[in-house]
Enzyme design. Structure first.
Site, mmCIF file in Angstrom:
data_model
loop_
_atom_site.group_PDB
_atom_site.id
_atom_site.type_symbol
_atom_site.label_atom_id
_atom_site.label_comp_id
_atom_site.label_asym_id
_atom_site.label_seq_id
_atom_site.Cartn_x
_atom_site.Cartn_y
_atom_site.Cartn_z
ATOM 1 N N TYR A 1 -34.869 44.173 -30.999
ATOM 2 C CA TYR A 1 -35.577 44.967 -32.025
ATOM 3 C C TYR A 1 -37.091 44.755 -31.930
ATOM 4 C CZ TYR A 1 -31.130 45.927 -34.327
ATOM 5 O OH TYR A 1 -29.858 46.360 -34.603
ATOM 6 N N LYS B 1 -26.157 47.473 -29.076
ATOM 7 C CA LYS B 1 -27.247 46.676 -28.509
ATOM 8 C C LYS B 1 -26.854 45.216 -28.517
ATOM 9 C CE LYS B 1 -28.713 44.262 -31.257
ATOM 10 N NZ LYS B 1 -28.131 43.170 -32.118
HETATM 11 P P1 NAD Z 1 -18.227 40.671 -35.043
HETATM 12 O O1 NAD Z 1 -18.068 39.291 -34.554
HETATM 13 O O2 NAD Z 1 -18.204 40.898 -36.509
HETATM 14 O O3 NAD Z 1 -17.123 41.623 -34.384
HETATM 15 C C1 NAD Z 1 -16.774 41.541 -33.038
HETATM 16 C C2 NAD Z 1 -15.424 42.196 -32.822
HETATM 17 O O4 NAD Z 1 -15.025 42.021 -31.460
HETATM 18 C C3 NAD Z 1 -14.318 41.565 -33.683
HETATM 19 O O5 NAD Z 1 -13.502 42.573 -34.209
HETATM 20 C C4 NAD Z 1 -13.537 40.723 -32.690
HETATM 21 O O6 NAD Z 1 -12.164 40.609 -33.031
HETATM 22 C C5 NAD Z 1 -13.696 41.521 -31.399
HETATM 23 N N1 NAD Z 1 -13.532 40.712 -30.202
HETATM 24 C C6 NAD Z 1 -12.818 41.064 -29.131
HETATM 25 N N2 NAD Z 1 -12.845 40.103 -28.202
HETATM 26 C C7 NAD Z 1 -13.565 39.091 -28.700
HETATM 27 C C8 NAD Z 1 -13.947 37.809 -28.217
HETATM 28 N N3 NAD Z 1 -13.587 37.377 -26.993
HETATM 29 N N4 NAD Z 1 -14.699 37.015 -29.002
HETATM 30 C C9 NAD Z 1 -15.096 37.434 -30.220
HETATM 31 N N5 NAD Z 1 -14.782 38.650 -30.729
HETATM 32 C C10 NAD Z 1 -14.018 39.463 -29.984
HETATM 33 O O7 NAD Z 1 -19.576 41.216 -34.406
HETATM 34 P P2 NAD Z 1 -20.443 42.472 -34.879
HETATM 35 O O8 NAD Z 1 -21.516 41.988 -35.788
HETATM 36 O O9 NAD Z 1 -19.565 43.558 -35.358
HETATM 37 O O10 NAD Z 1 -21.157 42.861 -33.500
HETATM 38 C C11 NAD Z 1 -20.529 43.626 -32.481
HETATM 39 C C12 NAD Z 1 -21.587 44.283 -31.606
HETATM 40 O O11 NAD Z 1 -22.380 45.148 -32.398
HETATM 41 C C13 NAD Z 1 -22.571 43.329 -30.942
HETATM 42 O O12 NAD Z 1 -22.925 43.788 -29.678
HETATM 43 C C14 NAD Z 1 -23.782 43.363 -31.861
HETATM 44 O O13 NAD Z 1 -24.989 43.050 -31.198
HETATM 45 C C15 NAD Z 1 -23.743 44.787 -32.328
HETATM 46 N N6 NAD Z 1 -24.349 44.973 -33.661
HETATM 47 C C16 NAD Z 1 -25.286 45.938 -33.815
HETATM 48 C C17 NAD Z 1 -25.854 46.155 -35.038
HETATM 49 C C18 NAD Z 1 -26.872 47.249 -35.223
HETATM 50 O O14 NAD Z 1 -27.517 47.282 -36.257
HETATM 51 N N7 NAD Z 1 -27.007 48.154 -34.287
HETATM 52 C C19 NAD Z 1 -25.487 45.361 -36.134
HETATM 53 C C20 NAD Z 1 -24.509 44.385 -35.955
HETATM 54 C C21 NAD Z 1 -23.950 44.198 -34.702
#
Ligand code: NAD
Length: 340
Positions: free
Chosen positions: A186, A100
């Site tokens: 949410y 999401k």
């Molecule tokens: P994060 O920043 O911790 O991780 C993002 C990942 O994408 C990293 O491994 C990064 O290296 C990679 N990436 C690739 N290209 C990139 C770029 N151009 N810029 C930045 N990062 C890049 O983020 P996250 O918290 O893991 O979130 C990822 C996704 O998951 C998002 O869409 C977020 O909304 C979603 N999310 C959902 C929940 C949930 O409870 N459902 C919780 C957290 C995150």
């Protein structure tokens, strides 16, 4: 049978929630990873015993088509990359879970759903709450009309962001928007499963107190919904407030989750007293639900259509703000309402 899952993007959600949950799932398991960082490939390979032939990067990702160990691709990347990797996964013939918010726009959601439809693969959004017991109890109270006619529902989802101002969540090109795209979905979800209705109109306002930090993205948004039954909905989302709650007031009682959309532990109560449920990993329950949907044809509790519907509402909220809080009509019918 247990289905193989490939995690695309090894950031914090994959690292601290999804991969650990995949060690406990019954109907699926971690089979592959897709990462742009060779160092992470090595760490994950040894931590989770993943063979080199199941490790991909963003360039050679399409070769996953021939990986028989992978049934499901789980897209856990910044929002701007959701559509691309969902479509590439579908073209590789893999089922998809996309995090999401589903995409940057309604138009992107359409292309993603079309790609999955054409490839004959299933698509779910990473809405983990539909598989966990407190949310399911709220949905049951709604279905059974336990407390009579709903008059008012409010939903808050917010946290205070203080980290690196250059993080992707605060970069419009990568996130598509601020609090609304991140936590606001949410609140929108809570309004809908907490009432069982899709709103028929929305009016919204934006507030900014730290413009030097939130340079490109929305900080705090409130929105008011009109529901077809006549009930009123009120949501707040923010990157500058600590709040996480769903509250619904009906003619003969009320129900509340607080927190409503964080990871475990969640807590809930009704006008009759506290809710008591087991606190199991939401991500485990969610991924098992999707695997069962594929294996046994049980309902897809968070289909692409639900993610798209929420993006229709997100776009209407931004439109209302741009037009000075004007009421924007919504024509959603039962889109994305899953009866279960
Ligand atoms: P994060 O920043 O911790 O991780 C993002 C990942 O994408 C990293 O491994 C990064 O290296 C990679 N990436 C690739 N290209 C990139 C770029 N151009 N810029 C930045 N990062 C890049 O983020 P996250 O918290 O893991 O979130 C990822 C996704 O998951 C998002 O869409 C977020 O909304 C979603 N999310 C959902 C929940 C949930 O409870 N459902 C919780 C957290 C995150």
């Amino acid at each position: 049978k247990s289905l193989g899952v490939a995690l695309v993007g090894l950031g914090s959600y994959s690292t601290y929630q999804l991969a650990p949950a995949l060690q406990d799932t019954e109907y699926c398991h971690l089979a592959a990873v897709v990462t742009g960082t060779p160092e992470k490939a090595r760490t994950w390979s040894s931590r989770y015993n993943i063979g080199e032939e199941h490790i991909y990067n963003y360039e050679n990702f399409d070769a996953i088509k021939d990986d028989e160990g992978v049934d499901i691709v789980y897209v856990v990347l910044p929002n701007s990359m959701h559509a691309e990797f969902t479509i590439r996964a579908a073209k590789a013939g893999k089922h998809v879970i996309c995090e999401k918010p589903m995409a940057m726009s309604v138009a992107e959601c359409d292309t993603m759903m079309e790609a999955c439809e054409q490839a004959g693969v299933k698509l779910a959004v990473g809405y983990r709450l539909h598989s966990e017991p407190f949310t399911k109890e709220v949905k049951r109270l709604v279905r059974d009309k336990t407390y009579g006619k709903l008059r008012y529902i409010s939903a808050d989802a917010a946290y205070i962001s203080r980290g690196n101002p250059d993080q992707w969540r605060l970069n419009r090109e990568l996130s598509g928007g601020g609090a609304l795209m991140n936590m606001g979905v949410y609140s929108i979800q809570s309004i809908i499963y907490g009432s069982g209705e899709n709103p028929i109109s929305v009016s919204a306002q934006e507030f900014s107190t730290r413009p030097e930090y939130f340079k490109q993205t929305d900080e705090t948004i409130t929105a008011q919904f009109e529901l077809p039954s006549g009930a009123v909905g009120q949501m707040m989302t923010s990157h500058n407030v600590r709040a996480n709650r769903l509250y619904a007031s009906c003619d003969s009682g009320w129900y509340e989750l607080d927190p409503a959309s964080t990871y475990i532990p969640l807590a809930g109560r009704t006008s009759d007293g506290p809710m008591n449920f087991e606190q199991e990993s939401q991500q485990k329950l969610q991924m098992d639900d999707f695997a069962k949907h594929i294996l046994e044809g049980t309902p897809n509790v968070a289909p692409g259509e639900m993610g798209k519907r929420d993006m229709v509402i997100v776009e209407a909220i931004y439109k209302s703000i741009a037009e000075g809080g004007k009421t924007i009509p919504l024509d959603l019918g039962n889109m994305g309402i899953v009866k279960r």
